[in-house]
Design a protein around this motif. Structure first.
Motif, PDB file in Angstrom:
ATOM      1  N   ALA A  30      -9.455  -7.469 -17.090  1.00 49.63           N
ATOM      2  CA  ALA A  30      -8.600  -6.856 -16.285  1.00 49.63           C
ATOM      3  C   ALA A  30     -10.125  -6.498 -15.377  1.00 49.63           C
ATOM      4  O   ALA A  30     -11.051  -5.460 -15.125  1.00 49.63           O
ATOM      5  CB  ALA A  30      -7.985  -5.839 -17.021  1.00 49.63           C
ATOM      6  N   GLN A  31      -9.303  -6.423 -13.912  1.00 47.61           N
ATOM      7  CA  GLN A  31      -9.631  -5.904 -12.862  1.00 47.61           C
ATOM      8  C   GLN A  31      -8.922  -4.501 -11.983  1.00 47.61           C
ATOM      9  O   GLN A  31      -7.703  -4.874 -11.490  1.00 47.61           O
ATOM     10  CB  GLN A  31     -10.232  -5.859 -11.564  1.00 47.61           C
ATOM     11  CG  GLN A  31     -11.462  -7.528 -12.104  1.00 47.61           C
ATOM     12  CD  GLN A  31     -12.136  -8.387 -11.228  1.00 47.61           C
ATOM     13  OE1 GLN A  31     -11.528  -8.469 -10.509  1.00 47.61           O
ATOM     14  NE2 GLN A  31     -12.637  -9.628 -11.774  1.00 47.61           N
ATOM     15  N   PRO A  32      -9.372  -3.434 -11.264  1.00 46.44           N
ATOM     16  CA  PRO A  32      -8.499  -2.902 -10.605  1.00 46.44           C
ATOM     17  C   PRO A  32      -7.893  -3.527  -9.802  1.00 46.44           C
ATOM     18  O   PRO A  32      -8.767  -4.449  -9.134  1.00 46.44           O
ATOM     19  CB  PRO A  32      -9.587  -1.437 -10.136  1.00 46.44           C
ATOM     20  CG  PRO A  32     -11.098  -1.746 -10.704  1.00 46.44           C
ATOM     21  CD  PRO A  32     -10.412  -3.432 -11.634  1.00 46.44           C
ATOM     22  N   PHE A  33      -7.095  -2.902  -8.928  1.00 40.66           N
ATOM     23  CA  PHE A  33      -6.623  -3.454  -7.563  1.00 40.66           C
ATOM     24  C   PHE A  33      -5.857  -2.567  -6.111  1.00 40.66           C
ATOM     25  O   PHE A  33      -5.614  -1.198  -7.354  1.00 40.66           O
ATOM     26  CB  PHE A  33      -4.968  -4.571  -7.410  1.00 40.66           C
ATOM     27  CG  PHE A  33      -4.115  -3.897  -8.852  1.00 40.66           C
ATOM     28  CD1 PHE A  33      -3.118  -3.008  -7.824  1.00 40.66           C
ATOM     29  CD2 PHE A  33      -4.039  -4.036 -10.092  1.00 40.66           C
ATOM     30  CE1 PHE A  33      -1.925  -2.863  -8.293  1.00 40.66           C
ATOM     31  CE2 PHE A  33      -3.245  -3.346 -10.782  1.00 40.66           C
ATOM     32  CZ  PHE A  33      -2.355  -2.436  -9.860  1.00 40.66           C
ATOM     33  N   GLN A  34      -4.662  -2.668  -5.386  1.00 43.61           N
ATOM     34  CA  GLN A  34      -5.331  -1.757  -4.336  1.00 43.61           C
ATOM     35  C   GLN A  34      -3.783  -2.160  -3.798  1.00 43.61           C
ATOM     36  O   GLN A  34      -2.939  -3.109  -4.154  1.00 43.61           O
ATOM     37  CB  GLN A  34      -5.994  -1.775  -2.605  1.00 43.61           C
ATOM     38  CG  GLN A  34      -7.576  -1.776  -3.510  1.00 43.61           C
ATOM     39  CD  GLN A  34      -8.012   0.062  -3.744  1.00 43.61           C
ATOM     40  OE1 GLN A  34      -6.649   0.494  -2.674  1.00 43.61           O
ATOM     41  NE2 GLN A  34      -8.654  -0.263  -4.801  1.00 43.61           N
ATOM     42  N   TRP A  35      -3.092  -0.739  -4.656  1.00 43.68           N
ATOM     43  CA  TRP A  35      -1.758  -0.551  -3.983  1.00 43.68           C
ATOM     44  C   TRP A  35      -1.647  -0.793  -2.744  1.00 43.68           C
ATOM     45  O   TRP A  35      -1.948  -0.220  -1.838  1.00 43.68           O
ATOM     46  CB  TRP A  35      -0.963   0.283  -4.650  1.00 43.68           C
ATOM     47  CG  TRP A  35      -0.616   0.769  -5.904  1.00 43.68           C
ATOM     48  CD1 TRP A  35      -1.305   1.273  -6.783  1.00 43.68           C
ATOM     49  CD2 TRP A  35       0.491  -0.428  -6.721  1.00 43.68           C
ATOM     50  NE1 TRP A  35      -0.855   1.288  -8.236  1.00 43.68           N
ATOM     51  CE2 TRP A  35      -0.353   0.473  -8.627  1.00 43.68           C
ATOM     52  CE3 TRP A  35       1.578  -0.426  -6.719  1.00 43.68           C
ATOM     53  CZ2 TRP A  35       1.230  -0.294  -9.404  1.00 43.68           C
ATOM     54  CZ3 TRP A  35       2.249  -1.311  -7.301  1.00 43.68           C
ATOM     55  CH2 TRP A  35       1.453  -1.309  -8.616  1.00 43.68           C
ATOM     56  N   LYS A  36      -0.701  -1.886  -1.895  1.00 48.91           N
ATOM     57  CA  LYS A  36      -0.129  -2.488  -0.480  1.00 48.91           C
ATOM     58  C   LYS A  36       1.388  -1.531  -0.714  1.00 48.91           C
ATOM     59  O   LYS A  36       1.643  -1.011   0.652  1.00 48.91           O
ATOM     60  CB  LYS A  36      -0.065  -3.514  -0.841  1.00 48.91           C
ATOM     61  CG  LYS A  36      -1.324  -4.181  -0.294  1.00 48.91           C
ATOM     62  CD  LYS A  36      -1.430  -5.298   0.135  1.00 48.91           C
ATOM     63  CE  LYS A  36      -2.930  -6.306   0.023  1.00 48.91           C
ATOM     64  NZ  LYS A  36      -3.097  -7.231  -0.029  1.00 48.91           N
ATOM     65  N   PHE A  37       1.484  -0.900  -1.713  1.00 51.49           N
ATOM     66  CA  PHE A  37       3.041  -0.649  -1.870  1.00 51.49           C
ATOM     67  C   PHE A  37       2.686   1.149  -1.112  1.00 51.49           C
ATOM     68  O   PHE A  37       2.146   1.235  -1.969  1.00 51.49           O
ATOM     69  CB  PHE A  37       3.815  -0.503  -3.136  1.00 51.49           C
ATOM     70  CG  PHE A  37       5.485  -0.103  -2.638  1.00 51.49           C
ATOM     71  CD1 PHE A  37       6.080  -1.510  -1.923  1.00 51.49           C
ATOM     72  CD2 PHE A  37       6.116   0.412  -2.537  1.00 51.49           C
ATOM     73  CE1 PHE A  37       7.527  -1.768  -1.289  1.00 51.49           C
ATOM     74  CE2 PHE A  37       7.506   0.928  -2.708  1.00 51.49           C
ATOM     75  CZ  PHE A  37       7.895  -0.084  -2.175  1.00 51.49           C
ATOM     76  N   THR A  38       3.203   2.056   0.307  1.00 49.15           N
ATOM     77  CA  THR A  38       2.806   3.098  -0.299  1.00 49.15           C
ATOM     78  C   THR A  38       3.554   4.110  -0.418  1.00 49.15           C
ATOM     79  O   THR A  38       5.414   3.686  -0.428  1.00 49.15           O
ATOM     80  CB  THR A  38       2.818   3.583   1.765  1.00 49.15           C
ATOM     81  OG1 THR A  38       3.083   3.160   2.375  1.00 49.15           O
ATOM     82  CG2 THR A  38       1.226   2.642   2.222  1.00 49.15           C
TER      83      THR A  38
END
Length: 67
Positions: A30-38
């Motif tokens: 697992a790797q962290p991800f960046q949310w694009k939904f603000t």
């Protein structure tokens, strides 16, 4: 869920072991991800959904009055 398919377990300990093995593999990869939904996107979506729900209720009310 593919981790428990096929469902050919002879007892619950096999299910437990398979799920724990999956958890270990998943956590290792697992790797962290960046949310694009603000939060603004969420506010806009909720506003649009509310507008649609209101329109649906108005249509239902109009239909009930004409019947």
């Amino acid at each position: 869920m593919r981790v428990v398919s096929p469902n050919d377990f002879t007892d619950l300990s096999e299910v437990r072991d398979r799920l724990r093995a999956f958890e270990d593999r998943y956590n290792a990869a697992a790797q962290p991800f960046q949310w694009k939904f603000t939060t603004s996107d969420l506010d806009d979506l909720l506003t649009r959904l509310d507008r649609h729900a209101s329109a649906d209720r108005q249509e239902e009310s109009s239909a009930a009055l004409t019947t």
